[in-house]
Enzyme design. Structure first.
Site, PDB file in Angstrom:
ATOM      1  N   THR A 152      -5.273  -6.322   3.109  1.00  0.00           N
ATOM      2  CA  THR A 152      -4.212  -6.353   2.576  1.00  0.00           C
ATOM      3  C   THR A 152      -4.101  -7.075   1.069  1.00  0.00           C
ATOM      4  O   THR A 152      -3.714  -6.261  -0.002  1.00  0.00           O
ATOM      5  CB  THR A 152      -3.001  -6.802   3.061  1.00  0.00           C
ATOM      6  N   TYR A 168       8.099   8.689  40.184  1.00  0.00           N
ATOM      7  CA  TYR A 168       8.751   9.917  39.734  1.00  0.00           C
ATOM      8  C   TYR A 168       7.839  10.522  38.473  1.00  0.00           C
ATOM      9  O   TYR A 168       8.172  11.513  37.932  1.00  0.00           O
ATOM     10  CB  TYR A 168      10.215   9.523  38.958  1.00  0.00           C
ATOM     11  N   VAL A 224       6.375   3.687  27.346  1.00  0.00           N
ATOM     12  CA  VAL A 224       6.202   4.732  28.215  1.00  0.00           C
ATOM     13  C   VAL A 224       6.298   6.187  27.456  1.00  0.00           C
ATOM     14  O   VAL A 224       5.456   6.988  27.235  1.00  0.00           O
ATOM     15  CB  VAL A 224       6.927   4.811  29.489  1.00  0.00           C
ATOM     16  N   GLY A 225       7.561   6.396  26.665  1.00  0.00           N
ATOM     17  CA  GLY A 225       7.720   7.610  26.026  1.00  0.00           C
ATOM     18  C   GLY A 225       6.957   7.621  24.878  1.00  0.00           C
ATOM     19  O   GLY A 225       6.593   6.720  24.279  1.00  0.00           O
ATOM     20  N   PHE A 266       1.063  -1.167   0.018  1.00  0.00           N
ATOM     21  CA  PHE A 266      -0.009  -0.066   0.054  1.00  0.00           C
ATOM     22  C   PHE A 266       0.902   1.203   0.030  1.00  0.00           C
ATOM     23  O   PHE A 266       2.251   1.137   0.429  1.00  0.00           O
ATOM     24  CB  PHE A 266      -0.900   0.071   1.192  1.00  0.00           C
ATOM     25  N   HIS A 271      -4.800  -9.062   8.262  1.00  0.00           N
ATOM     26  CA  HIS A 271      -3.293  -8.938   8.347  1.00  0.00           C
ATOM     27  C   HIS A 271      -2.423  -9.807   9.230  1.00  0.00           C
ATOM     28  O   HIS A 271      -2.865 -10.372  10.374  1.00  0.00           O
ATOM     29  CB  HIS A 271      -2.888  -7.473   8.700  1.00  0.00           C
ATOM     30  N   THR A 276      -0.224  -0.125  12.990  1.00  0.00           N
ATOM     31  CA  THR A 276      -1.435  -0.910  13.104  1.00  0.00           C
ATOM     32  C   THR A 276      -1.160  -2.214  14.136  1.00  0.00           C
ATOM     33  O   THR A 276      -2.003  -2.686  14.990  1.00  0.00           O
ATOM     34  CB  THR A 276      -2.079  -1.533  11.977  1.00  0.00           C
ATOM     35  N   SER A 277      -0.089  -2.551  14.001  1.00  0.00           N
ATOM     36  CA  SER A 277       0.166  -3.730  15.236  1.00  0.00           C
ATOM     37  C   SER A 277       0.272  -3.290  16.512  1.00  0.00           C
ATOM     38  O   SER A 277      -0.296  -3.977  17.469  1.00  0.00           O
ATOM     39  CB  SER A 277       1.648  -4.188  14.775  1.00  0.00           C
TER      40      SER A 277
END
Length: 517
Positions: free
Chosen positions: A276, A362, A383-384, A107, A217, A178-179
């Site tokens: 797909t 923290y 987390v980030g 795609f 997929h 998408t995963s």
């Protein structure tokens, strides 16, 4: 403790030892930033202007780059121009050029000036938006961009972000792929199903069953393993030409009922809008009615085709979405927003955060504790959080709905043109009706050709096209037959590229069939 003393050791520094030294390393020197970025922008503009003339697939062998670039890291600095030169002479010739207007494989991975600019600014700001406090504007701009796109898609209000304290309301998050969207929703569905069993422990994991089709997929099967589900309970429902390779809700109901009768717990159904292989469209409304009966989470994967639903004429494919639990689309595929950008909306954000929340000391802060915000770290695996919302907002703010709709409609029209060309050539056949901007075709078995002969001819056709460097197509298998996929949508494509590709296909087909008419 917590002192910001600039010289805590008490060492006396000689005047000029830092500020006055000629060799002080300043990675963000303003003159360097301006010079490097000007060079990079010139490179990008030149690349996009010339990419059409480059072979789409490179003629290289594995390991080629190590022979062209130094295998040891440089010990000393070099002018930025050196890196740009090596980029041009070594890296670019080894690239598969997704930006090429002659790229018709997989795609599309679309891009735009606004998205590139947004990504650049986000990279410069380099915010790490794990909590609202860590990135207030980035968090809220992401929510706004998601709400804007949800409105363009005419998603139900239940999927919009809410601000009420303690509300169990909807909202979303921008993920990489998408995963990831499948994984976080599957984990939430898994935990909800375990709670439903009455024990809630992992001992009941072997009882959980999930459902997809043979067109879903491959990422789905990977995330099932990551979520700890028993592969024996991943139900693959076969599709066929009679439903245009879409999921049959009646088959789903029978499979789920059989599992309940066997003591299993239906947990998650993945419906796809725009598969797909063939761009099949699963009937969302009918699937949701069945899944709800058994208490399973319903997720809609509209990674590619979802972008088209900003156009009213395609929106009917989402009918029934008001009954699902989550939906994801990837604007980096077809909405001019560069990688990576997958938008996930959920009806109830708490169902995600209950499974994904983490609260180390923290990261404690008043805003998070108040319940007035949803921290993005609690709606994703990591987390980030990267500031992806900026480029999506930039694209919508710069181009507006009308130009984005124009972009989608133009691609669909070009795909329709290609489909008409294939149908008019008796040597070829369209395998499934076209949805959106993907055409699936193959060599037609005729004369003394068997289906196997046609498969081999189709394989050879694709190989010759790709070796030419003038076009790049991918393939799939539909109904046991080898099929070429012609995906329109690369951002630089115009009708002349479609017609040029068609002329190449016609000529090469004749060569493969030894000049047969």
């Amino acid at each position: 403790m917590g002192s910001l003393d600039t010289n805590p050791t008490g060492l006396q520094l000689q005047e000029g030892a830092i500020d006055g030294a000629d060799d002080v390393f300043r990675p963000l020197d303003s003159d360097d930033v301006r010079f490097y970025l000007h060079k990079a922008v010139d490179f990008v503009a030149d690349y996009l202007q010339s990419v059409e003339s480059l072979p789409v697939l490179p003629d290289v062998e594995p390991g080629f780059l190590r022979r062209l670039l130094s295998q040891a890291p440089p010990a000393s600095s070099a002018p930025f121009d050196v890196a740009i030169k090596e980029l041009r002479v070594a890296v670019v010739p080894g690239m598969t050029h997704w930006a090429s207007p002659n790229f018709f494989a997989y795609f599309p991975a679309t891009n735009s000036a606004a998205a590139i600019a947004g990504d650049l600014v986000a990279s410069a700001m380099n915010t790490v938006g794990f909590t609202w406090q860590a990135a207030p504007a980035a968090t809220e701009l992401e929510a706004l961009a998601l709400d804007w796109l949800a409105q363009l898609l005419r998603l139900p209000p239940a999927f919009m972000s809410t601000r009420g304290r303690g509300d169990r309301g909807g909202g979303g998050v921008i993920l990489g792929t998408t995963s990831e969207a499948m994984l976080v929703t599957l984990v939430a569905a898994r935990d909800a199903a375990l709670r439903r069993t009455g024990r809630g422990g992992v001992s009941d994991l072997p009882r959980l069953a999930v459902y997809a089709t043979d067109q879903t997929h491959s990422a789905f099967f990977k995330v099932c393993r990551l979520a700890g589900l028993d592969p024996a309970n991943v139900r693959i429902i076969r599709t066929g030409a009679e439903t245009e390779y879409a999921l049959d809700a009646a088959k789903l109901r029978r499979r789920m009922q059989a599992d309940v009768d066997a003591g299993l717990v239906p947990t998650y159904v993945c419906a796809t809008v725009g598969t797909t292989s063939t761009n099949a469209v699963d009937p969302i409304g009918a699937i949701a009615i069945v899944a709800r009966k058994f208490g399973a989470w319903i997720h809609v994967d509209a990674a590619y085709a979802g972008s088209a639903f900003i156009c009213p004429e395609f929106r009917h494919h989402l009918d029934g979405v008001e009954r699902v639990d989550s939906i994801s689309i990837s604007p980096h595929k077809w909405l001019l927003t560069c990688l990576d950008c997958t938008c996930l909306w959920v009806r109830d954000t708490h169902r995600l955060t209950d499974s994904l929340e983490t609260n180390p000391k923290y990261l404690k802060n008043d805003a998070s504790d108040s319940g007035a915000v949803t921290d993005l770290k609690d709606m994703q695996v990591g987390v980030g959080h990267h500031f992806r919302g900026l480029k999506l907002w930039m694209v919508m703010r710069t181009y507006g709905a009308s130009k984005l709709q124009q972009h989608i409609r133009s691609d669909v029209a070009m795909a329709r043109t290609f489909e008409d060309c294939v149908r008019a050539d008796e040597r070829l056949e369209v395998v499934v009706p076209r949805n959106f901007a993907l055409v699936c075709f193959r060599v037609r078995p005729r004369g003394g050709m068997t289906e196997e002969d046609a498969d081999e001819a189709s394989r050879e056709l694709m190989a010759r096209l790709n070796r030419s460097g003038k076009a790049f197509l991918a393939h799939t298998v539909v109904g046991g037959r080898f099929v070429l996929r012609f995906a329109v949508g690369s951002t630089l494509q115009e009708e002349r590229h479609i017609r040029g590709a068609w002329e190449l296909i016609k000529k090469t087909t004749g060569e493969v069939l030894h000049g047969q008419a």
